[in-house]
Design a protein around this motif. Sequence first.
Motif, mmCIF file in Angstrom:
data_model
loop_
_atom_site.group_PDB
_atom_site.id
_atom_site.type_symbol
_atom_site.label_atom_id
_atom_site.label_comp_id
_atom_site.label_asym_id
_atom_site.label_seq_id
_atom_site.Cartn_x
_atom_site.Cartn_y
_atom_site.Cartn_z
ATOM 1 N N ARG A 1 41.151 46.969 42.518
ATOM 2 C CA ARG A 1 42.268 47.428 43.347
ATOM 3 C C ARG A 1 42.032 47.153 44.839
ATOM 4 O O ARG A 1 40.973 47.475 45.383
ATOM 5 C CB ARG A 1 42.464 48.925 43.125
ATOM 6 C CG ARG A 1 43.495 49.599 44.021
ATOM 7 C CD ARG A 1 43.609 51.080 43.647
ATOM 8 N NE ARG A 1 44.272 51.876 44.654
ATOM 9 C CZ ARG A 1 45.587 52.041 44.757
ATOM 10 N NH1 ARG A 1 46.376 51.452 43.889
ATOM 11 N NH2 ARG A 1 46.098 52.801 45.695
ATOM 12 N N GLY A 2 43.042 46.568 45.483
ATOM 13 C CA GLY A 2 42.976 46.313 46.913
ATOM 14 C C GLY A 2 42.336 44.996 47.304
ATOM 15 O O GLY A 2 42.300 44.650 48.482
ATOM 16 N N ARG A 3 41.842 44.245 46.300
ATOM 17 C CA ARG A 3 41.174 42.976 46.582
ATOM 18 C C ARG A 3 42.091 41.783 46.280
ATOM 19 O O ARG A 3 43.082 41.911 45.571
ATOM 20 C CB ARG A 3 39.882 42.869 45.771
ATOM 21 C CG ARG A 3 38.847 43.930 46.163
ATOM 22 C CD ARG A 3 37.654 43.912 45.233
ATOM 23 N NE ARG A 3 36.643 44.884 45.658
ATOM 24 C CZ ARG A 3 35.550 45.167 44.958
ATOM 25 N NH1 ARG A 3 35.338 44.561 43.801
ATOM 26 N NH2 ARG A 3 34.679 46.056 45.422
ATOM 27 N N ILE A 4 41.712 40.633 46.825
ATOM 28 C CA ILE A 4 42.474 39.397 46.642
ATOM 29 C C ILE A 4 41.749 38.505 45.645
ATOM 30 O O ILE A 4 40.538 38.303 45.737
ATOM 31 C CB ILE A 4 42.641 38.650 47.983
ATOM 32 C CG1 ILE A 4 43.292 39.545 49.041
ATOM 33 C CG2 ILE A 4 43.446 37.362 47.778
ATOM 34 C CD1 ILE A 4 44.738 39.903 48.770
ATOM 35 N N GLU B 1 32.740 35.433 53.942
ATOM 36 C CA GLU B 1 31.629 34.568 54.335
ATOM 37 C C GLU B 1 30.266 35.109 53.898
ATOM 38 O O GLU B 1 29.283 34.372 53.840
ATOM 39 C CB GLU B 1 31.640 34.365 55.849
ATOM 40 C CG GLU B 1 31.479 35.630 56.682
ATOM 41 C CD GLU B 1 32.770 36.421 56.840
ATOM 42 O OE1 GLU B 1 32.729 37.463 57.509
ATOM 43 O OE2 GLU B 1 33.807 35.975 56.307
ATOM 44 N N THR B 2 30.200 36.380 53.566
ATOM 45 C CA THR B 2 28.946 36.971 53.105
ATOM 46 C C THR B 2 28.847 37.012 51.589
ATOM 47 O O THR B 2 27.835 37.456 51.042
ATOM 48 C CB THR B 2 28.785 38.408 53.652
ATOM 49 O OG1 THR B 2 29.735 39.270 53.009
ATOM 50 C CG2 THR B 2 28.989 38.439 55.164
ATOM 51 N N GLY B 3 29.907 36.583 50.914
ATOM 52 C CA GLY B 3 29.934 36.638 49.461
ATOM 53 C C GLY B 3 30.497 37.929 48.915
ATOM 54 O O GLY B 3 30.481 38.151 47.700
ATOM 55 N N ALA B 4 30.999 38.797 49.795
ATOM 56 C CA ALA B 4 31.580 40.069 49.363
ATOM 57 C C ALA B 4 33.043 39.874 48.981
ATOM 58 O O ALA B 4 33.723 38.994 49.518
ATOM 59 C CB ALA B 4 31.471 41.102 50.477
ATOM 60 N N PRO B 5 33.557 40.677 48.042
ATOM 61 C CA PRO B 5 34.977 40.572 47.665
ATOM 62 C C PRO B 5 35.883 40.774 48.874
ATOM 63 O O PRO B 5 35.645 41.641 49.715
ATOM 64 C CB PRO B 5 35.156 41.695 46.647
ATOM 65 C CG PRO B 5 33.788 41.932 46.102
ATOM 66 C CD PRO B 5 32.845 41.699 47.246
ATOM 67 N N MET B 6 36.926 39.971 48.967
ATOM 68 C CA MET B 6 37.857 40.002 50.091
ATOM 69 C C MET B 6 38.916 41.077 49.860
ATOM 70 O O MET B 6 39.695 41.003 48.905
ATOM 71 C CB MET B 6 38.521 38.643 50.249
ATOM 72 C CG MET B 6 39.357 38.498 51.502
ATOM 73 S SD MET B 6 38.393 38.129 52.975
ATOM 74 C CE MET B 6 38.118 36.354 52.760
ATOM 75 N N THR B 7 38.944 42.064 50.737
ATOM 76 C CA THR B 7 39.991 43.074 50.670
ATOM 77 C C THR B 7 41.235 42.556 51.377
ATOM 78 O O THR B 7 41.183 41.572 52.127
ATOM 79 C CB THR B 7 39.550 44.378 51.339
ATOM 80 O OG1 THR B 7 39.371 44.139 52.746
ATOM 81 C CG2 THR B 7 38.258 44.899 50.725
ATOM 82 N N PHE B 8 42.354 43.248 51.186
ATOM 83 C CA PHE B 8 43.586 42.815 51.830
ATOM 84 C C PHE B 8 43.442 42.793 53.353
ATOM 85 O O PHE B 8 43.856 41.831 54.013
ATOM 86 C CB PHE B 8 44.752 43.730 51.437
ATOM 87 C CG PHE B 8 46.054 43.328 52.073
ATOM 88 C CD1 PHE B 8 46.849 42.352 51.499
ATOM 89 C CD2 PHE B 8 46.473 43.907 53.273
ATOM 90 C CE1 PHE B 8 48.046 41.957 52.099
ATOM 91 C CE2 PHE B 8 47.664 43.521 53.874
ATOM 92 C CZ PHE B 8 48.450 42.546 53.292
ATOM 93 N N THR B 9 42.844 43.833 53.920
ATOM 94 C CA THR B 9 42.691 43.884 55.374
ATOM 95 C C THR B 9 41.844 42.743 55.886
ATOM 96 O O THR B 9 42.203 42.076 56.868
ATOM 97 C CB THR B 9 42.064 45.231 55.802
ATOM 98 O OG1 THR B 9 42.964 46.288 55.466
ATOM 99 C CG2 THR B 9 41.825 45.272 57.297
ATOM 100 N N HIS B 10 40.703 42.513 55.253
ATOM 101 C CA HIS B 10 39.828 41.421 55.697
ATOM 102 C C HIS B 10 40.537 40.082 55.560
ATOM 103 O O HIS B 10 40.451 39.217 56.448
ATOM 104 C CB HIS B 10 38.535 41.429 54.887
ATOM 105 C CG HIS B 10 37.479 40.521 55.439
ATOM 106 N ND1 HIS B 10 36.163 40.585 55.056
ATOM 107 C CD2 HIS B 10 37.528 39.519 56.355
ATOM 108 C CE1 HIS B 10 35.459 39.676 55.697
ATOM 109 N NE2 HIS B 10 36.270 39.007 56.483
#
Length: 229
Positions: free
Chosen positions: A180-183, A200-209
């Motif tokens: 939820r909340g991720r792209i 860029e760090t390999g973390a899941p991309m949230t909508f805000t980011h």
Amino acid sequence: MDASIWVGVRERVQALIAAPGGDRVFGAIGHRFFLADPLTPAELADLEGQTGVSLPGEYRGFLLLVGAGGAGPSYGVYPVRLIQGRWRWEGDGAELADLSRLAEPFPREGADPEAVQLLLSEHPEEEDFEEIEDFDDAIEAWEERWEPLMWSADRTVGAIVISTLGCAAREWLIISGPERGRIWFDNRADDEDLKPLLDETGAPMTFTHWYLAWLEKAERQLASAPAAG
């Protein structure tokens, strides 16, 4: 989620409308940095009531303080509109989302990779057929097996198409479930399954980011653009 992160974002996007070299930003030829009006709290409540879900907090803040769609990553954020009494998202492939199933958890796992590779290895090639009609029949039969494997509606429950990169490559915003909340990125048109979009760090991309990274990059690009004249 603290909606204050969206304060001033609408104004930052609108400032790009007059910036020289706007076409340097990928996708801006489509949205031109224009944003739809934000939703009112009553409209957002109606949207959520109709779809039966509470939208992810970051996206809710965007809808209330930035806009109901428009300028954004790729060719823009798909607008959500009230059409003849029904809320819906509009854009290329938006109809792939089943709005009656947004409360169901989005599945992290897609088609069996081995089944996908096996079927890809069996893809008919035109040069293997003497008659074009036979090739057409073979392709049709293959697609009848491929579509249920890769394009089942069960694959994208709990999600909406939020943007397109063109050529049927799309991005989904996950509404329900662990993601939820991720792209997530959808390149099934090129025979690849959906996968989470990573920063860029390999973390899941949230909508805000996802959105603010696009805005900051666009601002940098246009700040370095030569002045007209």
